[in-house]
Design an enzyme around this catalytic site. Structure first.
Site, short mmCIF file in Angstrom:
data_model
loop_
_atom_site.label_atom_id
_atom_site.label_comp_id
_atom_site.label_asym_id
_atom_site.label_seq_id
_atom_site.Cartn_x
_atom_site.Cartn_y
_atom_site.Cartn_z
CE LYS A 23 -50.94 -27.99 -5.27
NZ LYS A 23 -51.27 -26.86 -4.40
CG ASN A 24 -54.03 -25.00 -6.69
OD1 ASN A 24 -53.61 -25.48 -5.63
ND2 ASN A 24 -53.26 -24.35 -7.53
NE ARG B 64 -50.94 -19.03 2.28
CZ ARG B 64 -50.95 -18.10 3.22
NH1 ARG B 64 -50.05 -18.09 4.15
NH2 ARG B 64 -51.87 -17.16 3.20
CB CYS C 291 -45.60 -18.57 2.44
SG CYS C 291 -45.52 -19.16 0.76
CG ASP D 3 -49.40 -21.92 -8.91
OD1 ASP D 3 -48.72 -21.31 -8.06
OD2 ASP D 3 -50.48 -22.48 -8.64
CB ILE E 220 -49.87 -13.03 -8.14
CG1 ILE E 220 -50.58 -12.89 -9.48
CG2 ILE E 220 -50.80 -13.63 -7.08
CD1 ILE E 220 -51.84 -12.08 -9.48
C1 UD1 Z 1 -52.48 -17.93 -5.52
C2 UD1 Z 1 -52.90 -17.90 -6.98
C3 UD1 Z 1 -53.49 -19.23 -7.31
C4 UD1 Z 1 -52.42 -20.28 -7.01
C5 UD1 Z 1 -51.99 -20.21 -5.55
C6 UD1 Z 1 -50.91 -21.18 -5.18
C7 UD1 Z 1 -53.69 -15.94 -8.16
C8 UD1 Z 1 -54.63 -14.81 -8.21
N1 UD1 Z 1 -53.83 -16.81 -7.17
O1 UD1 Z 1 -53.63 -18.22 -4.77
O2 UD1 Z 1 -53.88 -19.27 -8.66
O3 UD1 Z 1 -52.88 -21.53 -7.30
O4 UD1 Z 1 -51.51 -18.90 -5.29
O5 UD1 Z 1 -49.75 -20.93 -5.84
O6 UD1 Z 1 -52.83 -16.05 -9.01
N2 UD1 Z 1 -54.12 -11.26 -0.90
C9 UD1 Z 1 -54.27 -10.30 0.09
N3 UD1 Z 1 -55.08 -10.61 1.15
C10 UD1 Z 1 -55.71 -11.81 1.27
C11 UD1 Z 1 -55.55 -12.77 0.25
C12 UD1 Z 1 -54.73 -12.45 -0.81
O7 UD1 Z 1 -53.72 -9.22 0.03
O8 UD1 Z 1 -56.43 -12.02 2.24
C13 UD1 Z 1 -53.27 -10.95 -2.05
C14 UD1 Z 1 -52.08 -11.87 -2.13
O9 UD1 Z 1 -50.98 -11.39 -1.39
C15 UD1 Z 1 -51.81 -11.90 -3.62
C16 UD1 Z 1 -53.20 -11.74 -4.24
O10 UD1 Z 1 -54.01 -11.18 -3.22
O11 UD1 Z 1 -51.01 -10.80 -3.99
C17 UD1 Z 1 -53.83 -13.02 -4.75
O12 UD1 Z 1 -53.85 -13.93 -3.69
P1 UD1 Z 1 -54.69 -15.27 -3.68
O13 UD1 Z 1 -55.31 -15.52 -5.00
O14 UD1 Z 1 -55.53 -15.32 -2.47
O15 UD1 Z 1 -53.56 -16.26 -3.43
P2 UD1 Z 1 -53.72 -17.76 -3.26
O16 UD1 Z 1 -55.05 -18.18 -2.81
O17 UD1 Z 1 -52.51 -18.12 -2.50
#
Ligand code: UD1
Length: 385
Positions: free
Chosen positions: A22-23, A92, A116, A305, A327
């Site tokens: 999916k991702n 998202r 969320c 996840d 995370i």
């Molecule tokens: C995350 C997971 C991804 C998972 C998805 C859905 C990680 C690194 N990423 O992706 O594997 O499939 O959730 O469950 O495990 N952050 C910021 N600013 C931003 C973007 C992110 O501070 O603009 C922080 C987030 O709060 C988080 C970290 O960076 O603590 C990683 O975020 P990110 O990988 O972007 O999250 P998702 O894309 O949601």
């Protein structure tokens, strides 16, 4: 309200082909906006999120047909640039279209995703990365209004390794004039698949698979086909399922190399795991599970996840397991629901301390998000009356 009724107690035996990821699918659908034309995506999972993203592409002017596990996409007339709140708020990953729309049209109006179920999920890094490439960003009634004439290559370092921000900024960078260097890019296989796909579209990205990517901007991209990589989270969830129920299951069409930390933890818990090029066999024949500690981390660390599914496994493991979320530190809505089934868990900051119990007992529970729901289904597979 939709509900699932589980009657636990049976060992699992057999073979399960793992779905496409999916991702990985969601960012590739956004990438199809970058160049007008026809795309064929195969090994696509049949999921609501994929349909939501397909609907967003349709709103932007694309044609999308779902045929079995294929998506046939025509972005020749995808000329609209607005991604509406009604859709983005439900998923998202729709926010990924921002980078792709900027890359193709030099403008975009994309709703901010909003809240969320498991706490704040900021998008500041997505926006800072795009600004570094010369995009002008304004906020208007909850929408990011972006323009860039033109995008210009730059060096940008992600302060935190982010899957979403890496995908979004990369899709804009491939069309930026000159050279872009993106530092501390996420290493998750889904980001790697996107980078490889963009190169097949004609992008010039080097350093794929390392923390720093160098991108030579190109003026034109063309459509390409793609087969989605296996879903590592689905694979890990079935590993937990066998751990809960006992039995033996062979997971096919998967990639053990994408799950190093997960296989390691499953073995620590007491599961027997064998692997081949594209399969994993998981076995548990009676005997107690052993406690284990997990700290979620960026790839190749333990995936956020799979934190909830492995917590279900820990509820039955002899001794005390400690599950720490780094995370998303608030991602623990399943803890109170597991407690309703008899699990013994207490929170210690961003760690859940799980003391194994001999059995779980069936009860109505509420599912809050996708992975928390998987965790409760896993518990339901063994919950007794
Ligand atoms: C995350 C997971 C991804 C998972 C998805 C859905 C990680 C690194 N990423 O992706 O594997 O499939 O959730 O469950 O495990 N952050 C910021 N600013 C931003 C973007 C992110 O501070 O603009 C922080 C987030 O709060 C988080 C970290 O960076 O603590 C990683 O975020 P990110 O990988 O972007 O999250 P998702 O894309 O949601």
């Amino acid at each position: 309200m939709d509900s699932l009724i589980l009657r636990g107690g049976n060992p699992l035996e057999g073979e399960i082909p793992i779905s496409g990821s999916k991702n990985a699918t969601l960012p590739l659908l956004a990438a199809a906006l970058l160049a007008p034309g026809f795309y064929r995506f195969s090994n696509v999972p049949k999921l609501k999120d994929v349909r939501t993203m397909s609907n967003l592409l349709r709103i932007l002017g694309a044609k999308v047909d779902e045929v079995d596990h294929e998506l046939l996409i025509d972005t020749s007339h995808a000329t609209h640039v607005e991604a509406p709140y009604e859709l983005v708020k439900t998923m998202r990953a729709s926010f990924y279209v921002l980078g792709a729309l900027l890359g193709r049209h030099g403008e975009a109006r994309v709703s901010l995703p909003g809240g969320c179920a498991w706490g704040p999920r900021p998008v500041d890094l997505h926006l800072k990365g795009l600004e570094a490439l010369g995009a002008k960003l304004d906020l208007d009634a909850g929408y990011v209004v972006a323009s860039a004439l033109p995008l210009r290559g730059a060096t940008f370092e992600f302060g935190i390794s982010s899957v979403g921000a890496s995908c979004n900024v990369l899709m804009a960078a491939v069309r930026a004039e000159g050279t872009t260097v993106l530092k501390n890019i996420a290493l998750e296989p889904e980001v790697t698949q996107l980078a490889n796909f963009l190169n097949r579209m004609g992008a010039k990205i080097s350093g794929i698979g390392t923390r720093d990517l160098t991108i030579q901007g190109v003026a034109h991209l063309q459509p390409a086909d793609a087969a989605m990589i296996p879903d590592r989270i689905e694979t890990g969830s079935y590993i937990c399922a066998v751990g809960m129920t006992t039995g033996k299951v062979r997971l096919t069409n998967t990639d053990p190399h994408e799950l190093p930390s997960v296989i390691d933890k499953a073995r620590q818990a007491g599961l027997t795991i064998e692997t081949g090029a594209d399969w994993i066999s998981v076995e548990r024949r009676g005997g107690a599970l052993s406690a284990f500690d997990i700290t979620t981390d960026t790839y190749p660390g333990f995936p956020t996840d799979l934190q909830a599914p492995f917590m279900a496994l820990a509820t039955l493991a002899e001794g005390q397991s400690r599950i720490t979320a780094t995370i998303y530190t608030d991602r623990f809505t399943h803890v109170a629901e597991l407690a309703r089934l008899g699990a013994q868990i207490h929170m210690d900051g961003n760690s859940a301390v799980v003391t194994g119990v001999p059995k779980l007992t069936g009860a109505p529970v509420m599912s809050t998000d996708l992975r928390a729901s998987v965790c409760l289904v896993l518990a339901g597979l063994v919950a007794q009356r």
